[in-house]
Design a protein around this motif. Sequence first.
Motif, mmCIF file in Angstrom:
data_model
loop_
_atom_site.group_PDB
_atom_site.id
_atom_site.type_symbol
_atom_site.label_atom_id
_atom_site.label_comp_id
_atom_site.label_asym_id
_atom_site.label_seq_id
_atom_site.Cartn_x
_atom_site.Cartn_y
_atom_site.Cartn_z
ATOM 1 N N GLU A 95 0.829 -1.198 0.000
ATOM 2 C CA GLU A 95 0.000 0.000 0.000
ATOM 3 C C GLU A 95 0.869 1.255 0.000
ATOM 4 O O GLU A 95 0.502 2.265 -0.583
ATOM 5 C CB GLU A 95 -0.901 0.023 1.246
ATOM 6 N N ILE A 96 2.006 1.185 0.651
ATOM 7 C CA ILE A 96 2.923 2.322 0.747
ATOM 8 C C ILE A 96 3.739 2.475 -0.530
ATOM 9 O O ILE A 96 3.864 3.562 -1.078
ATOM 10 C CB ILE A 96 3.894 2.147 1.953
ATOM 11 N N LEU A 97 4.327 1.377 -0.985
ATOM 12 C CA LEU A 97 5.217 1.381 -2.142
ATOM 13 C C LEU A 97 4.835 0.216 -3.054
ATOM 14 O O LEU A 97 5.426 -0.856 -2.995
ATOM 15 C CB LEU A 97 6.674 1.261 -1.665
ATOM 16 N N PRO A 98 3.828 0.417 -3.923
ATOM 17 C CA PRO A 98 3.295 -0.696 -4.711
ATOM 18 C C PRO A 98 4.287 -1.336 -5.683
ATOM 19 O O PRO A 98 4.181 -2.526 -5.977
ATOM 20 C CB PRO A 98 2.144 -0.069 -5.500
ATOM 21 N N ASP A 99 5.259 -0.580 -6.166
ATOM 22 C CA ASP A 99 6.172 -1.143 -7.169
ATOM 23 C C ASP A 99 7.519 -1.570 -6.583
ATOM 24 O O ASP A 99 8.506 -1.661 -7.297
ATOM 25 C CB ASP A 99 6.389 -0.143 -8.310
ATOM 26 N N TYR A 100 7.566 -1.895 -5.268
ATOM 27 C CA TYR A 100 8.837 -2.325 -4.699
ATOM 28 C C TYR A 100 9.235 -3.680 -5.275
ATOM 29 O O TYR A 100 8.398 -4.489 -5.654
ATOM 30 C CB TYR A 100 8.792 -2.340 -3.169
ATOM 31 N N ASP A 101 10.532 -3.917 -5.377
ATOM 32 C CA ASP A 101 11.071 -5.142 -5.961
ATOM 33 C C ASP A 101 10.984 -6.263 -4.929
ATOM 34 O O ASP A 101 11.756 -6.308 -3.981
ATOM 35 C CB ASP A 101 12.517 -4.906 -6.396
ATOM 36 N N GLU A 102 10.050 -7.173 -5.142
ATOM 37 C CA GLU A 102 9.797 -8.235 -4.174
ATOM 38 C C GLU A 102 10.945 -9.232 -4.068
ATOM 39 O O GLU A 102 11.057 -9.945 -3.070
ATOM 40 C CB GLU A 102 8.499 -8.957 -4.532
ATOM 41 N N ASP A 103 11.797 -9.288 -5.100
ATOM 42 C CA ASP A 103 12.927 -10.211 -5.063
ATOM 43 C C ASP A 103 14.103 -9.660 -4.262
ATOM 44 O O ASP A 103 14.919 -10.420 -3.750
ATOM 45 C CB ASP A 103 13.407 -10.529 -6.491
ATOM 46 N N ARG A 104 14.205 -8.342 -4.168
ATOM 47 C CA ARG A 104 15.359 -7.741 -3.494
ATOM 48 C C ARG A 104 15.017 -7.045 -2.177
ATOM 49 O O ARG A 104 15.929 -6.688 -1.434
ATOM 50 C CB ARG A 104 16.044 -6.748 -4.435
ATOM 51 N N VAL A 105 13.743 -6.839 -1.889
ATOM 52 C CA VAL A 105 13.328 -6.264 -0.599
ATOM 53 C C VAL A 105 12.662 -7.388 0.188
ATOM 54 O O VAL A 105 11.625 -7.910 -0.201
ATOM 55 C CB VAL A 105 12.350 -5.081 -0.790
ATOM 56 N N TYR A 106 13.299 -7.757 1.278
ATOM 57 C CA TYR A 106 12.836 -8.885 2.081
ATOM 58 C C TYR A 106 11.903 -8.417 3.197
ATOM 59 O O TYR A 106 11.865 -7.243 3.542
ATOM 60 C CB TYR A 106 14.037 -9.622 2.685
ATOM 61 N N ALA A 107 11.201 -9.387 3.774
ATOM 62 C CA ALA A 107 10.305 -9.081 4.894
ATOM 63 C C ALA A 107 11.092 -8.476 6.056
ATOM 64 O O ALA A 107 10.608 -7.586 6.756
ATOM 65 C CB ALA A 107 9.566 -10.334 5.338
ATOM 66 N N SER A 108 12.332 -8.918 6.251
ATOM 67 C CA SER A 108 13.155 -8.364 7.336
ATOM 68 C C SER A 108 13.459 -6.881 7.090
ATOM 69 O O SER A 108 13.541 -6.098 8.036
ATOM 70 C CB SER A 108 14.462 -9.149 7.474
ATOM 71 N N ASP A 109 13.612 -6.493 5.816
ATOM 72 C CA ASP A 109 13.820 -5.078 5.489
ATOM 73 C C ASP A 109 12.580 -4.255 5.821
ATOM 74 O O ASP A 109 12.677 -3.144 6.342
ATOM 75 C CB ASP A 109 14.146 -4.902 3.996
ATOM 76 N N ILE A 110 11.422 -4.817 5.520
ATOM 77 C CA ILE A 110 10.158 -4.125 5.802
ATOM 78 C C ILE A 110 9.965 -3.978 7.314
ATOM 79 O O ILE A 110 9.570 -2.921 7.796
ATOM 80 C CB ILE A 110 8.973 -4.873 5.146
ATOM 81 N N LYS A 111 10.280 -5.042 8.077
ATOM 82 C CA LYS A 111 10.183 -4.979 9.537
ATOM 83 C C LYS A 111 11.063 -3.869 10.080
ATOM 84 O O LYS A 111 10.642 -3.070 10.928
ATOM 85 C CB LYS A 111 10.626 -6.313 10.164
ATOM 86 N N LYS A 112 12.303 -3.819 9.588
ATOM 87 C CA LYS A 112 13.245 -2.803 10.058
ATOM 88 C C LYS A 112 12.735 -1.407 9.730
ATOM 89 O O LYS A 112 12.773 -0.509 10.562
ATOM 90 C CB LYS A 112 14.614 -3.036 9.416
ATOM 91 N N LEU A 113 12.234 -1.219 8.518
ATOM 92 C CA LEU A 113 11.709 0.085 8.097
ATOM 93 C C LEU A 113 10.548 0.523 8.994
ATOM 94 O O LEU A 113 10.514 1.656 9.455
ATOM 95 C CB LEU A 113 11.256 0.037 6.641
ATOM 96 N N LEU A 114 9.606 -0.371 9.244
ATOM 97 C CA LEU A 114 8.453 -0.022 10.074
ATOM 98 C C LEU A 114 8.870 0.257 11.522
ATOM 99 O O LEU A 114 8.334 1.167 12.158
ATOM 100 C CB LEU A 114 7.387 -1.114 10.004
ATOM 101 N N ASN A 115 9.832 -0.512 12.032
ATOM 102 C CA ASN A 115 10.343 -0.232 13.381
ATOM 103 C C ASN A 115 11.012 1.133 13.430
ATOM 104 O O ASN A 115 10.817 1.892 14.381
ATOM 105 C CB ASN A 115 11.311 -1.325 13.829
ATOM 106 N N TRP A 116 11.808 1.458 12.411
ATOM 107 C CA TRP A 116 12.468 2.757 12.344
ATOM 108 C C TRP A 116 11.427 3.872 12.277
ATOM 109 O O TRP A 116 11.558 4.882 12.952
ATOM 110 C CB TRP A 116 13.397 2.844 11.142
ATOM 111 N N TYR A 117 10.408 3.682 11.455
ATOM 112 C CA TYR A 117 9.359 4.705 11.352
ATOM 113 C C TYR A 117 8.713 4.933 12.720
ATOM 114 O O TYR A 117 8.516 6.071 13.140
ATOM 115 C CB TYR A 117 8.284 4.314 10.321
ATOM 116 N N ASN A 118 8.376 3.856 13.411
ATOM 117 C CA ASN A 118 7.717 3.990 14.715
ATOM 118 C C ASN A 118 8.625 4.651 15.754
ATOM 119 O O ASN A 118 8.152 5.412 16.600
ATOM 120 C CB ASN A 118 7.202 2.638 15.206
ATOM 121 N N ILE A 119 9.927 4.401 15.689
ATOM 122 C CA ILE A 119 10.883 5.077 16.587
ATOM 123 C C ILE A 119 10.891 6.570 16.290
ATOM 124 O O ILE A 119 10.800 7.402 17.200
ATOM 125 C CB ILE A 119 12.295 4.476 16.427
#
Length: 163
Positions: A95-119
């Motif tokens: 929903e945030i970034l619809p065209d992100y590269d699913e092969d090179r952006v992992y779930a762990s990257d998304i977790k880190k990004l969301l944690n950083w945003y919340n901090i």
Amino acid sequence: MNVEKILAISGKPGLFELKIQTRSGFLAESLLDGKKITVGLRSNVSLLSEISMYTYSAEKPLVEILRAIAIKENEGPTPVTGKDDNAKLVAYFKEILPDYDEDRVYASDIKKLLNWYNILQAKGMVSKEEPKVENAEEVKEQVVEEVKAKKETKAKAEPKTKK
């Protein structure tokens, strides 16, 4: 959103704010608990303003993604956190970034990004405003120059050994 002096340090949880330069590196303050740490020149440190994520068209700066989350959540915390399952994280991130590269952006990257945003959101550092890019380049150049100067000073100060 002003993240020019916000750092991610490899091996350390959370985010840090660059405070001052020291003889052996620099001093950073944790945004999680406010503790100050000394970071050496050999540590792997990234400025948030220099990180980007892969999309199918080009790399997207992290600052723009954080801004998109701030717009979607009206500068509030995300409903999805790093503790949620991967399918929920991926669905939210699409929903945030619809065209992100699913092969090179992992779930762990998304977790880190969301944690950083919340901090950052908890510290009042997120905003819907356009990011200031010109300042980020100046800060990066300043940090790089300081690190080079420290390495040169250290190399000159080391005693020479006799053969």
